[in-house]
Scaffold this motif. Structure first.
Motif, PDB file in Angstrom:
ATOM      1  N   UNK A   5       0.842  -1.204   0.000  1.00 12.72           N
ATOM      2  CA  UNK A   5       0.000   0.000   0.000  1.00 12.72           C
ATOM      3  C   UNK A   5       0.872   1.247   0.000  1.00 12.72           C
ATOM      4  N   UNK A   6       1.844   1.287   0.883  1.00 13.46           N
ATOM      5  CA  UNK A   6       2.701   2.473   1.019  1.00 13.46           C
ATOM      6  C   UNK A   6       3.435   2.780  -0.288  1.00 13.46           C
ATOM      7  N   UNK A   7       4.067   1.771  -0.862  1.00 10.83           N
ATOM      8  CA  UNK A   7       4.828   2.019  -2.080  1.00 10.83           C
ATOM      9  C   UNK A   7       3.933   2.214  -3.295  1.00 10.83           C
ATOM     10  N   UNK A   8       2.713   1.691  -3.248  1.00 15.24           N
ATOM     11  CA  UNK A   8       1.744   1.988  -4.303  1.00 15.24           C
ATOM     12  C   UNK A   8       1.415   3.467  -4.368  1.00 15.24           C
ATOM     13  N   UNK A   9       1.399   4.125  -3.207  1.00 16.03           N
ATOM     14  CA  UNK A   9       1.149   5.564  -3.160  1.00 16.03           C
ATOM     15  C   UNK A   9       2.315   6.355  -3.754  1.00 16.03           C
ATOM     16  N   UNK A  10       3.483   5.765  -3.838  1.00 17.47           N
ATOM     17  CA  UNK A  10       4.654   6.431  -4.424  1.00 17.47           C
ATOM     18  C   UNK A  10       4.815   6.050  -5.893  1.00 17.47           C
ATOM     19  N   UNK A  11       3.758   5.557  -6.510  1.00 19.99           N
ATOM     20  CA  UNK A  11       3.830   4.992  -7.853  1.00 19.99           C
ATOM     21  C   UNK A  11       4.189   5.954  -8.965  1.00 19.99           C
ATOM     22  N   UNK A  12       4.046   7.253  -8.741  1.00 21.30           N
ATOM     23  CA  UNK A  12       4.370   8.194  -9.819  1.00 21.30           C
ATOM     24  C   UNK A  12       5.832   8.104 -10.216  1.00 21.30           C
ATOM     25  N   UNK A  13       6.658   7.586  -9.344  1.00 21.90           N
ATOM     26  CA  UNK A  13       8.077   7.441  -9.652  1.00 21.90           C
ATOM     27  C   UNK A  13       8.285   6.611 -10.914  1.00 21.90           C
ATOM     28  N   UNK A  14       7.332   5.718 -11.222  1.00 23.30           N
ATOM     29  CA  UNK A  14       7.430   4.899 -12.435  1.00 23.30           C
ATOM     30  C   UNK A  14       7.288   5.748 -13.705  1.00 23.30           C
ATOM     31  N   UNK A  15       6.698   6.917 -13.597  1.00 23.23           N
ATOM     32  CA  UNK A  15       6.485   7.766 -14.772  1.00 23.23           C
ATOM     33  C   UNK A  15       7.548   8.844 -14.928  1.00 23.23           C
ATOM     34  N   UNK A  16       8.483   8.925 -14.003  1.00 25.64           N
ATOM     35  CA  UNK A  16       9.442  10.026 -14.065  1.00 25.64           C
ATOM     36  C   UNK A  16      10.328   9.971 -15.308  1.00 25.64           C
ATOM     37  N   UNK A  17      10.660   8.782 -15.761  1.00 25.65           N
ATOM     38  CA  UNK A  17      11.461   8.678 -16.989  1.00 25.65           C
ATOM     39  C   UNK A  17      10.731   9.237 -18.189  1.00 25.65           C
ATOM     40  N   UNK A  19       8.135  11.377 -18.107  1.00 27.50           N
ATOM     41  CA  UNK A  19       7.896  12.811 -17.918  1.00 27.50           C
ATOM     42  C   UNK A  19       9.158  13.627 -18.163  1.00 27.50           C
ATOM     43  N   UNK A  20      10.310  13.124 -17.739  1.00 22.55           N
ATOM     44  CA  UNK A  20      11.549  13.869 -17.975  1.00 22.55           C
ATOM     45  C   UNK A  20      11.917  13.879 -19.456  1.00 22.55           C
ATOM     46  N   UNK A  21      11.634  12.791 -20.166  1.00 18.73           N
ATOM     47  CA  UNK A  21      11.893  12.773 -21.611  1.00 18.73           C
ATOM     48  C   UNK A  21      10.946  13.723 -22.353  1.00 18.73           C
ATOM     49  N   UNK A  22       9.710  13.825 -21.884  1.00 15.11           N
ATOM     50  CA  UNK A  22       8.783  14.790 -22.492  1.00 15.11           C
ATOM     51  C   UNK A  22       9.337  16.196 -22.370  1.00 15.11           C
ATOM     52  N   UNK A  23       9.889  16.525 -21.213  1.00 15.21           N
ATOM     53  CA  UNK A  23      10.491  17.849 -21.029  1.00 15.21           C
ATOM     54  C   UNK A  23      11.746  18.010 -21.889  1.00 15.21           C
ATOM     55  N   UNK A  24      12.599  17.002 -21.851  1.00 11.84           N
ATOM     56  CA  UNK A  24      13.885  17.080 -22.534  1.00 11.84           C
ATOM     57  C   UNK A  24      13.729  17.277 -24.041  1.00 11.84           C
ATOM     58  N   UNK A 102       7.637  20.639 -12.362  1.00 16.09           N
ATOM     59  CA  UNK A 102       8.997  20.257 -12.001  1.00 16.09           C
ATOM     60  C   UNK A 102       8.977  18.869 -11.378  1.00 16.09           C
ATOM     61  N   UNK A 103       9.776  17.971 -11.940  1.00 16.32           N
ATOM     62  CA  UNK A 103       9.850  16.618 -11.377  1.00 16.32           C
ATOM     63  C   UNK A 103      10.483  16.606  -9.995  1.00 16.32           C
ATOM     64  N   UNK A 104      11.453  17.455  -9.775  1.00 18.90           N
ATOM     65  CA  UNK A 104      12.123  17.495  -8.474  1.00 18.90           C
ATOM     66  C   UNK A 104      11.129  17.898  -7.386  1.00 18.90           C
ATOM     67  N   UNK A 105      10.391  18.967  -7.613  1.00 17.08           N
ATOM     68  CA  UNK A 105       9.400  19.427  -6.645  1.00 17.08           C
ATOM     69  C   UNK A 105       8.320  18.361  -6.471  1.00 17.08           C
ATOM     70  N   UNK A 106       7.905  17.748  -7.557  1.00 23.20           N
ATOM     71  CA  UNK A 106       6.870  16.714  -7.501  1.00 23.20           C
ATOM     72  C   UNK A 106       7.305  15.544  -6.629  1.00 23.20           C
ATOM     73  N   UNK A 107       8.505  15.051  -6.836  1.00 24.71           N
ATOM     74  CA  UNK A 107       8.985  13.903  -6.074  1.00 24.71           C
ATOM     75  C   UNK A 107       9.136  14.261  -4.601  1.00 24.71           C
ATOM     76  N   UNK A 108       9.650  15.438  -4.308  1.00 24.08           N
ATOM     77  CA  UNK A 108       9.798  15.865  -2.911  1.00 24.08           C
ATOM     78  C   UNK A 108       8.429  15.959  -2.244  1.00 24.08           C
ATOM     79  N   UNK A 109       7.475  16.622  -2.894  1.00 22.72           N
ATOM     80  CA  UNK A 109       6.134  16.757  -2.326  1.00 22.72           C
ATOM     81  C   UNK A 109       5.448  15.404  -2.182  1.00 22.72           C
TER      82      UNK A 109
END
Length: 191
Positions: A5-17, A19-24, A102-109
């Motif tokens: 359950x806990x790590x499921x809530x942190x699931x957006x981390x799977x999309x960071x690659x 999302x960062x490529x979309x920005x790049x 911002x991915x950095x702000x997103x991950x921190x929040x």
């Protein structure tokens, strides 16, 4: 069960690659000037992320059953609860991302909010020895999910199933609406 359950809530981390490529590569700017609606753009990020995290959590769940002999009580209902919580976690993260851009702000929040929800929701201590007040625990959606899944596993039923699903649904809808609105405002500001 609680860690899934806990790590499921942190699931957006799977999309960071992605999302960062979309920005790049400037793909998100192309989306902003395209005729695609912000809702479709949002769902195009949310649905694959939720499915990716759900598949990963499904694999981990099978491993817990096979190697650790974890009993999930009512497996279809437990899977639905976990799936809805993953959706809420991804929606929360995408809301942070669409507001901050911002991915950095997103991950921190995301990690800060999930850590506090997990801390007060019992992810790091047993219910028996909890020092957190019941009022504070009941504010955490992770508490409702943890409690529902653990009680389903131990007793086969739980009074927290409905509240867990309602919390997840409300968070998913509210965060999705805010994320779509933030994307719409950003699109209108740059187009």
């Amino acid at each position: 069960i609680i860690y899934i359950v806990y790590f499921g809530w942190c699931g957006l981390i799977c999309a960071t690659g992605v999302l960062s490529c979309e920005k790049k590569y400037g793909i998100e700017r192309r989306f902003q000037v395209s005729a695609i609606s912000e809702a479709k753009n949002y769902l195009g990020k949310m649905i694959p992320t939720v499915l990716t995290v759900a598949v990963g959590m499904g694999i981990v769940t099978v491993i817990t059953v096979l190697l650790c002999d974890i009993h999930w009580g009512n497996p279809p209902l437990s899977a639905l609860i976990v799936f809805m919580m993953i959706g809420a976690g991804v929606a929360l993260g995408l809301m942070f991302y669409n507001i901050s851009n911002s991915l950095v702000i997103t991950i921190i929040l995301q990690f800060a909010v999930v850590w506090f929800m997990g801390f007060f929701g019992g992810s790091f201590e047993t219910y028996m020895f909890s020092r957190t007040s019941d009022t504070l625990k009941h504010l955490s959606p992770i508490y409702h999910g943890n409690r529902a899944l653990v009680e389903l596993s131990c007793m086969g039923e739980s009074g927290y199933v409905a509240s867990s699903m309602v919390y997840s649904l409300v968070i998913t809808v509210a965060c999705s609406a805010i994320a779509i609105f933030a994307g719409y405002v950003r699109k209108r500001g740059r187009a």
